[in-house]
Design a protein around this motif. Structure first.
Motif, PDB file in Angstrom:
ATOM      1  N   ALA A 211       4.826   8.881  -7.727  1.00 22.48           N
ATOM      2  CA  ALA A 211       4.872   9.639  -6.320  1.00 22.48           C
ATOM      3  C   ALA A 211       5.277   8.875  -4.651  1.00 22.48           C
ATOM      4  N   LEU A 212       4.552   7.803  -4.936  1.00 24.07           N
ATOM      5  CA  LEU A 212       4.254   7.236  -3.512  1.00 24.07           C
ATOM      6  C   LEU A 212       5.445   6.694  -3.274  1.00 24.07           C
ATOM      7  N   ARG A 213       5.951   5.253  -4.499  1.00 23.79           N
ATOM      8  CA  ARG A 213       6.806   4.702  -4.127  1.00 23.79           C
ATOM      9  C   ARG A 213       8.587   5.689  -3.797  1.00 23.79           C
ATOM     10  N   ARG A 214       8.413   6.753  -5.045  1.00 25.53           N
ATOM     11  CA  ARG A 214       9.453   7.848  -4.227  1.00 25.53           C
ATOM     12  C   ARG A 214       9.665   7.985  -2.806  1.00 25.53           C
ATOM     13  N   GLU A 215       8.244   8.627  -2.442  1.00 26.22           N
ATOM     14  CA  GLU A 215       8.128   8.944  -1.288  1.00 26.22           C
ATOM     15  C   GLU A 215       8.523   7.441   0.614  1.00 26.22           C
ATOM     16  N   LEU A 216       7.824   6.602  -0.152  1.00 28.47           N
ATOM     17  CA  LEU A 216       7.962   5.049   0.430  1.00 28.47           C
ATOM     18  C   LEU A 216       9.484   5.316   0.743  1.00 28.47           C
ATOM     19  N   GLU A 217      10.485   5.056  -0.573  1.00 27.53           N
ATOM     20  CA  GLU A 217      11.685   5.290  -0.181  1.00 27.53           C
ATOM     21  C   GLU A 217      12.649   6.064   0.251  1.00 27.53           C
ATOM     22  N   GLN A 218      12.144   7.705   0.158  1.00 27.15           N
ATOM     23  CA  GLN A 218      12.327   9.057   0.883  1.00 27.15           C
ATOM     24  C   GLN A 218      12.268   8.380   2.394  1.00 27.15           C
ATOM     25  N   MET A 219      11.665   7.756   2.692  1.00 26.91           N
ATOM     26  CA  MET A 219      10.755   7.295   4.235  1.00 26.91           C
ATOM     27  C   MET A 219      12.341   6.469   4.907  1.00 26.91           C
ATOM     28  N   PHE A 220      12.075   5.663   4.307  1.00 28.92           N
ATOM     29  CA  PHE A 220      13.038   4.343   4.536  1.00 28.92           C
ATOM     30  C   PHE A 220      15.159   4.872   4.969  1.00 28.92           C
ATOM     31  N   THR A 221      15.021   5.878   3.949  1.00 26.09           N
ATOM     32  CA  THR A 221      16.297   6.658   3.978  1.00 26.09           C
ATOM     33  C   THR A 221      16.796   7.291   4.329  1.00 26.09           C
ATOM     34  N   GLY A 222      15.860   8.195   5.119  1.00 30.30           N
ATOM     35  CA  GLY A 222      15.632   9.673   6.358  1.00 30.30           C
ATOM     36  C   GLY A 222      16.150   8.812   7.150  1.00 30.30           C
ATOM     37  N   ALA A 223      14.957   7.290   7.783  1.00 31.20           N
ATOM     38  CA  ALA A 223      15.414   6.762   8.494  1.00 31.20           C
ATOM     39  C   ALA A 223      16.801   5.116   8.874  1.00 31.20           C
ATOM     40  N   GLY A 224      17.439   6.107   7.924  1.00 32.92           N
ATOM     41  CA  GLY A 224      18.712   5.151   7.859  1.00 32.92           C
ATOM     42  C   GLY A 224      18.784   3.832   7.469  1.00 32.92           C
ATOM     43  N   LEU A 225      17.834   3.691   6.697  1.00 32.80           N
ATOM     44  CA  LEU A 225      17.071   2.044   6.406  1.00 32.80           C
ATOM     45  C   LEU A 225      17.426   2.153   4.728  1.00 32.80           C
ATOM     46  N   VAL A 226      17.930   0.623   4.389  1.00 38.09           N
ATOM     47  CA  VAL A 226      17.950   0.419   3.256  1.00 38.09           C
ATOM     48  C   VAL A 226      16.153   0.320   2.264  1.00 38.09           C
ATOM     49  N   PRO A 227      15.774   0.805   1.465  1.00 36.99           N
ATOM     50  CA  PRO A 227      14.393  -0.085   1.160  1.00 36.99           C
ATOM     51  C   PRO A 227      14.701  -1.830   0.758  1.00 36.99           C
ATOM     52  N   PRO A 228      13.026  -2.135   1.245  1.00 36.09           N
ATOM     53  CA  PRO A 228      13.062  -3.768   1.152  1.00 36.09           C
ATOM     54  C   PRO A 228      13.464  -3.931  -0.026  1.00 36.09           C
ATOM     55  N   ALA A 229      14.580  -4.910  -0.259  1.00 41.02           N
ATOM     56  CA  ALA A 229      15.207  -6.292  -1.338  1.00 41.02           C
ATOM     57  C   ALA A 229      13.967  -7.040  -2.116  1.00 41.02           C
ATOM     58  N   ASN A 230      13.397  -8.014  -0.873  1.00 45.20           N
ATOM     59  CA  ASN A 230      12.409  -8.911  -1.360  1.00 45.20           C
ATOM     60  C   ASN A 230      10.927  -8.026  -1.945  1.00 45.20           C
ATOM     61  N   LEU A 231      10.721  -8.085  -2.926  1.00 49.20           N
ATOM     62  CA  LEU A 231       9.136  -7.152  -3.038  1.00 49.20           C
ATOM     63  C   LEU A 231       9.015  -7.298  -4.572  1.00 49.20           C
ATOM     64  N   VAL A 232       7.426  -7.113  -4.277  1.00 48.83           N
ATOM     65  CA  VAL A 232       6.584  -6.808  -5.940  1.00 48.83           C
ATOM     66  C   VAL A 232       6.418  -5.816  -5.593  1.00 48.83           C
ATOM     67  N   GLU A 233       6.811  -4.989  -7.544  1.00 53.27           N
ATOM     68  CA  GLU A 233       6.195  -3.976  -7.851  1.00 53.27           C
ATOM     69  C   GLU A 233       4.771  -4.191  -8.391  1.00 53.27           C
ATOM     70  N   CYS A 234       3.622  -3.326  -8.097  1.00 51.71           N
ATOM     71  CA  CYS A 234       2.237  -3.998  -8.598  1.00 51.71           C
ATOM     72  C   CYS A 234       0.919  -2.357  -7.755  1.00 51.71           C
ATOM     73  N   THR A 235       0.876  -2.196  -8.791  1.00 49.02           N
ATOM     74  CA  THR A 235      -0.752  -0.948  -8.465  1.00 49.02           C
ATOM     75  C   THR A 235      -1.942  -1.154  -9.051  1.00 49.02           C
ATOM     76  N   SER A 236      -1.796  -2.730  -9.338  1.00 51.09           N
ATOM     77  CA  SER A 236      -3.621  -3.534  -9.273  1.00 51.09           C
ATOM     78  C   SER A 236      -4.151  -3.212  -7.430  1.00 51.09           C
ATOM     79  N   VAL A 237      -4.848  -2.682  -7.242  1.00 48.82           N
ATOM     80  CA  VAL A 237      -6.069  -2.823  -5.730  1.00 48.82           C
ATOM     81  C   VAL A 237      -5.731  -4.333  -5.683  1.00 48.82           C
ATOM     82  N   LEU A 238      -6.503  -4.835  -6.851  1.00 51.38           N
ATOM     83  CA  LEU A 238      -7.007  -6.537  -6.052  1.00 51.38           C
ATOM     84  C   LEU A 238      -5.603  -7.331  -6.206  1.00 51.38           C
TER      85      LEU A 238
END
Length: 316
Positions: A211-238
């Protein structure tokens, strides 16, 4: 086969254990080794189940076995039956002796680094005989196991459950999500820093099904921005903390997670649109075992103490 045929005594508990083991290990041989049985005995028992059901549960291949459509359905119900039997045993034991038992918690990022360790510590001080099992995964991966009874509760940032029947949620506290970077990050020297400016740097984001990923993408879209393309996907806090600390990556972390590393800190870009509630997700119709009920009590108590640690306590 009629449904009543499953209740005529021919289908045994050992059949359920065996079918689940084969599904988990993907091989009759590995299932036999896990169950400490001879392979011919496992093969014979599998044929018994398939004969009782009148369908093939697994297709055999050179690298093992794969559940059929019937196999997937039967394994799902077999897991639920076995989980309920385990829970029945734990509940009877808990009623007879409140000092022993097992509670299994599925964790998400929020709540895992402060609330959960504190709650476990106080629970273990009062009931050292209770075993606590903690398993980390995404919310979507945890829900089926919660509904099947393999885990007792999910702790973390509350996800929408409108489309999932059989769940209820309890809010424990509210915790802001912050955009964070290392202390020496070049973005900190930019005047009037904006979300758009941060797209010049690599990001580490939660997995797409969170859900956090979806909300962050909605935040970028709402600001008229394209979500980051240079990224790493990870849920491990360490891993997230290490990437942020050692590189120029930017991440969105719960405030209490961000505070645990002195080399990273929030950036002056707010995330007002991101939900902040941290709590537990529970099965709506199934009662908690005594051990799980005690764990929930300690989570509630420790959550009350966390109000003073976050900028936006629940109810403020």
């Amino acid at each position: 086969m009629r449904a009543i045929d499953l209740l005529n005594g021919r289908l045994k508990l050992r059949h359920l254990v065996l079918v689940v083991a084969i599904a988990d290990h993907g091989s009759v041989l590995r299932a036999a080794e896990h169950l400490h049985l001879a392979q011919p005995a496992v093969t014979r028992s599998l044929r018994e189940v398939e004969h009782i059901l009148g369908v093939e549960l697994f297709t055999r291949g050179p690298r093992g076995v794969t559940p059929t459509l019937f196999g997937d359905a039967f394994v799902e119900h077999a897991r639920a039956v076995l989980a309920e039997l385990r829970r029945a045993g734990e509940r009877i034991t808990g009623l007879a002796d409140g000092d022993v038992g097992t509670v299994t918690i599925g964790t998400l990022l929020a709540g895992s680094n402060v609330l959960l360790p504190r709650a476990i510590a106080t629970l273990k001080r009062s009931r050292p005989g209770i075993t606590v099992v903690v398993q980390e995964a995404t919310f979507d991966a945890q829900v089926p196991r919660l509904l099947d009874g393999e885990i007792d509760l999910i702790l973390g940032r509350l996800n929408p459950i409108e489309d999932v029947r059989g769940l209820r949620q309890i809010t424990l506290y509210s915790e802001p999500v912050r955009l964070v970077a290392r202390l020496g990050h070049p973005a900190r020297s930019r005047a009037g820093l904006t979300l758009e400016d941060l797209l010049d740097y690599p990001w580490v984001l939660p997995l797409e099904q969170t859900a956090l990923r979806r909300e962050l993408e909605q935040m970028f879209t709402g600001a008229g921005l394209v979500p980051p393309a240079n990224l790493v996907e990870c849920t491990s806090v360490l891993t997230v903390r290490t990437l942020v600390r050692d590189t120029d990556m930017i991440a969105a972390l719960p405030e209490l997670v961000a505070r645990t590393d002195a080399e990273i800190a929030p950036l002056p870009v707010g995330l007002e649109a991101v939900r902040r509630q941290v709590g537990v997700t529970l099965p709506a119709q199934r009662s908690l075992t005594p051990s799980a009920r005690l764990m929930l009590d300690h989570l509630r108590q420790r959550a009350a103490e966390i109000y003073d640690l976050v900028d936006d306590p629940a109810g403020a």
